[in-house]
Design a protein around this motif. Sequence first.
Motif, PDB file in Angstrom:
ATOM      1  N   VAL A  25       0.834  -1.202   0.000  1.00 28.45           N
ATOM      2  CA  VAL A  25       0.000   0.000   0.000  1.00 28.45           C
ATOM      3  C   VAL A  25       0.866   1.248   0.000  1.00 28.45           C
ATOM      4  O   VAL A  25       0.651   2.181  -0.777  1.00 28.45           O
ATOM      5  CB  VAL A  25      -0.969  -0.002   1.204  1.00 28.45           C
ATOM      6  N   ARG A  26       1.870   1.286   0.872  1.00 28.14           N
ATOM      7  CA  ARG A  26       2.762   2.448   0.962  1.00 28.14           C
ATOM      8  C   ARG A  26       3.476   2.713  -0.367  1.00 28.14           C
ATOM      9  O   ARG A  26       3.515   3.836  -0.858  1.00 28.14           O
ATOM     10  CB  ARG A  26       3.767   2.255   2.098  1.00 28.14           C
ATOM     11  N   LYS A  27       4.020   1.655  -0.979  1.00 25.67           N
ATOM     12  CA  LYS A  27       4.760   1.817  -2.234  1.00 25.67           C
ATOM     13  C   LYS A  27       3.838   2.206  -3.395  1.00 25.67           C
ATOM     14  O   LYS A  27       4.217   2.991  -4.264  1.00 25.67           O
ATOM     15  CB  LYS A  27       5.532   0.534  -2.580  1.00 25.67           C
ATOM     16  N   PHE A  36      -6.898   1.096  -1.464  1.00 28.37           N
ATOM     17  CA  PHE A  36      -7.831   0.844  -0.366  1.00 28.37           C
ATOM     18  C   PHE A  36      -7.497  -0.517   0.228  1.00 28.37           C
ATOM     19  O   PHE A  36      -7.469  -1.528  -0.467  1.00 28.37           O
ATOM     20  CB  PHE A  36      -9.268   0.868  -0.880  1.00 28.37           C
ATOM     21  N   LEU A  37      -7.194  -0.526   1.534  1.00 18.86           N
ATOM     22  CA  LEU A  37      -6.901  -1.758   2.268  1.00 18.86           C
ATOM     23  C   LEU A  37      -7.897  -1.851   3.418  1.00 18.86           C
ATOM     24  O   LEU A  37      -7.750  -1.184   4.442  1.00 18.86           O
ATOM     25  CB  LEU A  37      -5.467  -1.741   2.801  1.00 18.86           C
ATOM     26  N   VAL A  64      -6.737  -1.260  -5.829  1.00 17.65           N
ATOM     27  CA  VAL A  64      -5.942  -0.152  -6.359  1.00 17.65           C
ATOM     28  C   VAL A  64      -6.576   0.373  -7.645  1.00 17.65           C
ATOM     29  O   VAL A  64      -7.193  -0.382  -8.396  1.00 17.65           O
ATOM     30  CB  VAL A  64      -4.471  -0.614  -6.604  1.00 17.65           C
ATOM     31  N   ARG A  65      -6.441   1.682  -7.858  1.00 19.83           N
ATOM     32  CA  ARG A  65      -6.878   2.270  -9.121  1.00 19.83           C
ATOM     33  C   ARG A  65      -5.978   3.438  -9.470  1.00 19.83           C
ATOM     34  O   ARG A  65      -5.307   4.015  -8.593  1.00 19.83           O
ATOM     35  CB  ARG A  65      -8.336   2.684  -9.087  1.00 19.83           C
ATOM     36  N   CYS A  66      -5.980   3.793 -10.723  1.00 18.77           N
ATOM     37  CA  CYS A  66      -5.163   4.906 -11.207  1.00 18.77           C
ATOM     38  C   CYS A  66      -5.796   6.213 -10.754  1.00 18.77           C
ATOM     39  O   CYS A  66      -7.011   6.376 -10.833  1.00 18.77           O
ATOM     40  CB  CYS A  66      -5.057   4.870 -12.720  1.00 18.77           C
TER      41      CYS A  66
END
Length: 95
Positions: A25-27, A36-37, A64-66
Amino acid sequence: MPQLSPTSSPWYVCFTKPRQEATAVRKLEEQGYEVFLPMFTRWEKTTRGWSMRQQVMFPRYAFVRCSRSEQSIAPIRSTPGVTGLVKFGNTLAQI
């Protein structure tokens, strides 16, 4: 919690390495992706009494999304902590 709108880019299901959801998530956020986690709070009994602990709701998965229309999803696969994107055949899993 992120709001889904029909005009925004789709959310993809990201498969992470074991117990490396936070790193992934951080990267991904450092690269400019929206991530979103889902987490939940769990009560544990310890030798000192009860304590609350945040836990990942879906271990090894994040969404994840752009964040920009010109952003590619290709770099996601080589992000530290990420194994890849979930696929059904040749089709990426989208939400």
